[in-house]
Write an enzyme that holds these catalytic residues in place. Structure first.
Site, PDB file in Angstrom:
ATOM      1  N   THR A 130      42.367 -19.860  -1.928  1.00  0.00           N
ATOM      2  CA  THR A 130      41.642 -18.666  -1.574  1.00  0.00           C
ATOM      3  C   THR A 130      42.102 -17.497  -0.502  1.00  0.00           C
ATOM      4  O   THR A 130      43.132 -18.257   0.433  1.00  0.00           O
ATOM      5  CB  THR A 130      40.267 -19.299  -0.956  1.00  0.00           C
ATOM      6  OG1 THR A 130      39.491 -20.030  -1.750  1.00  0.00           O
ATOM      7  CG2 THR A 130      39.492 -17.991  -0.730  1.00  0.00           C
ATOM      8  N   PRO A 132      41.805 -13.884   1.876  1.00  0.00           N
ATOM      9  CA  PRO A 132      40.751 -13.041   2.454  1.00  0.00           C
ATOM     10  C   PRO A 132      40.201 -11.936   1.591  1.00  0.00           C
ATOM     11  O   PRO A 132      38.766 -11.808   1.514  1.00  0.00           O
ATOM     12  CB  PRO A 132      41.442 -12.254   3.524  1.00  0.00           C
ATOM     13  CG  PRO A 132      42.726 -13.011   3.827  1.00  0.00           C
ATOM     14  CD  PRO A 132      42.992 -13.735   2.542  1.00  0.00           C
ATOM     15  N   GLY A 135      38.506 -14.715  -3.938  1.00  0.00           N
ATOM     16  CA  GLY A 135      37.789 -16.081  -3.874  1.00  0.00           C
ATOM     17  C   GLY A 135      37.654 -16.595  -5.268  1.00  0.00           C
ATOM     18  O   GLY A 135      38.645 -17.299  -5.763  1.00  0.00           O
ATOM     19  N   GLU A 364      34.896 -24.961  -4.965  1.00  0.00           N
ATOM     20  CA  GLU A 364      35.639 -25.469  -6.389  1.00  0.00           C
ATOM     21  C   GLU A 364      34.768 -25.179  -7.569  1.00  0.00           C
ATOM     22  O   GLU A 364      34.620 -25.704  -8.310  1.00  0.00           O
ATOM     23  CB  GLU A 364      35.453 -27.143  -5.937  1.00  0.00           C
ATOM     24  CG  GLU A 364      36.634 -27.637  -4.859  1.00  0.00           C
ATOM     25  CD  GLU A 364      36.856 -29.132  -4.869  1.00  0.00           C
ATOM     26  OE1 GLU A 364      36.801 -29.651  -6.082  1.00  0.00           O
ATOM     27  OE2 GLU A 364      36.730 -29.659  -3.895  1.00  0.00           O
ATOM     28  N   GLY A 365      34.238 -23.771  -7.262  1.00  0.00           N
ATOM     29  CA  GLY A 365      33.861 -23.189  -8.662  1.00  0.00           C
ATOM     30  C   GLY A 365      32.309 -23.058  -8.213  1.00  0.00           C
ATOM     31  O   GLY A 365      31.615 -24.048  -8.073  1.00  0.00           O
TER      32      GLY A 365
END
Length: 384
Positions: A130, A132, A135, A364-365
């Protein structure tokens, strides 16, 4: 485990070795988990990793030769740890996720260098994907990797990195190709936590304290992991390996909430009886138990299917994570409501669970991404 807990040991998805593991992890929890947290979350995490390593539990997180981690063992362990301590679950899970790319795609030398240290607790691992500005849309990461004098160097930032403040080894994903190449221009790297160009730009404080950070990379020395240009594939394979276990942790959190709710309801005076005698309370307890068992079945099915390797497991894993995390949020909310004012009082277990569960629907999704995975797989089956 009681009937208000992790009630799946005799299900056909598990084997005798899983029942033995359950007993071993239960014993570790009883000996090592207290009701109060250390004020220094970094120190507490280091101590938890060291203790889990000494007990041999972290060996479950890494590849053993060509054999990848057993997902059922990971799931069972995470469910147990989460039911006792969110931080213990975090410490265990991050050793697996942080080193997962090495287990999946590392050379023999890379595996020999790092996996034994991760398994023993000597090295704390982190997974740095990830950024800034990026995502869920991980294919658009901006961090650059360049070869300078025959050595790879990384420049940029990563954000919301678990174990970012204490990691000894990080698997980092950076762009080696052009932005236009998207996912095809990303490669995976191994970075040492003590590299002079790596620094903590910001410590990120979240509702459930964890060692979370925004990291700055200024010409950090890195070792290519796998093949150049296959970083996005490696990143997704790593997440897929551990996704089911997020659902298992949610089952653990929800199971603990139900135990707390039953304990409170059966002892809290209400009129001539207890809260448990109230029909509304009984309805809520039934809803909680139903949600937990349904989630546990989805997790157990997905973990078994992944270990058997008989089918594409993405839909089953997505269903397990989505249902378990969403339903755990509801279960814990009901437990908080049942406790009344005590439920939102700092120090109450259900208040701690309320803070711990929220992130699982994001990392994680995110839940929205899992719905897309399920729908796309379903449409693919129908030729769409």
């Amino acid at each position: 485990m009681t009937r208000t807990g992790l009630d799946w040991l005799d299900w056909p998805f598990l084997e005798e070795r899983h029942r033995q593991l359950h007993a071993r992890v239960s014993d570790w929890c009883a000996e090592n988990i207290g009701e109060h947290h250390d004020d220094d979350v970094d120190t507490e995490c280091r101590n938890l990793v060291a203790s889990l390593g000494s007990a041999g539990i972290l060996k479950l997180c890494v590849a053993d030769g060509d054999r990848l981690p057993d997902v059922r063992s990971l799931a069972l362990t995470r469910a147990l740890l989460a039911s006792c301590s969110g931080l213990a679950d975090f410490a265990f899970a991050m050793q697996g996720l942080g080193s997962g790319a090495i287990s999946l795609s590392g050379s023999e030398a890379q595996k020999a260098d790092w996996l034994p240290k991760v398994a023993s607790g000597e090295a704390i691992a982190a997974y740095a994907l990830t950024e800034p500005e990026t995502g869920s849309d991980a294919a658009n990461i901006a961090m650059r990797a360049e070869q300078i004098g025959g050595e790879w160097r990384l420049t940029g930032e990563k954000s919301y990195i678990s174990n970012g403040t204490i990691a000894d080894v990080l698997t980092v994903f950076a762009r080696t190709g052009s932005v236009e190449e998207g996912a095809r221009g990303i490669s995976a790297f191994i970075v040492r936590g003590d590299d002079s160009g790596l620094s903590v730009a910001e410590r990120i404080e979240v509702i459930a304290p964890h060692p979370l950070a925004r990291l700055s990379f200024d010409g950090v020395s890195a070792e290519l992991l796998g093949t150049e240009g296959e970083g996005f594939k490696i990143a997704m394979q790593t997440l897929n390996l551990f996704r089911v276990t997020v659902g298992a942790a949610a089952v653990g959190f929800a199971s603990r909430a139900l135990r707390e709710a039953v304990g409170f309801a059966t002892t809290r005076k209400l009129g001539a009886g207890t809260l448990a005698d109230n029909a509304v309370t009984q309805e809520k307890l039934a809803e909680m138990a139903l949600a937990i068992d349904a989630s546990a079945l989805l997790v157990a099915r997905a973990a078994w299917q992944q270990d058997m390797g008989k089918a594409d497991n993405r839909r089953a894993a997505a269903m397990a994570k989505l249902h378990a995390t969403d339903e755990a949020q509801k279960v814990i909310d009901m437990a908080v409501q049942m406790h009344g004012g005590l439920g939102v009082t700092r120090g109450a277990k259900v208040e701690e669970l309320y803070r711990e569960i929220r992130a699982l629907r994001i990392y994680e999704g995110a839940s929205e991404v899992q719905r897309m995975v399920i729908a796309k797989d379903l449409l693919k089956e129908h030729g769409r």
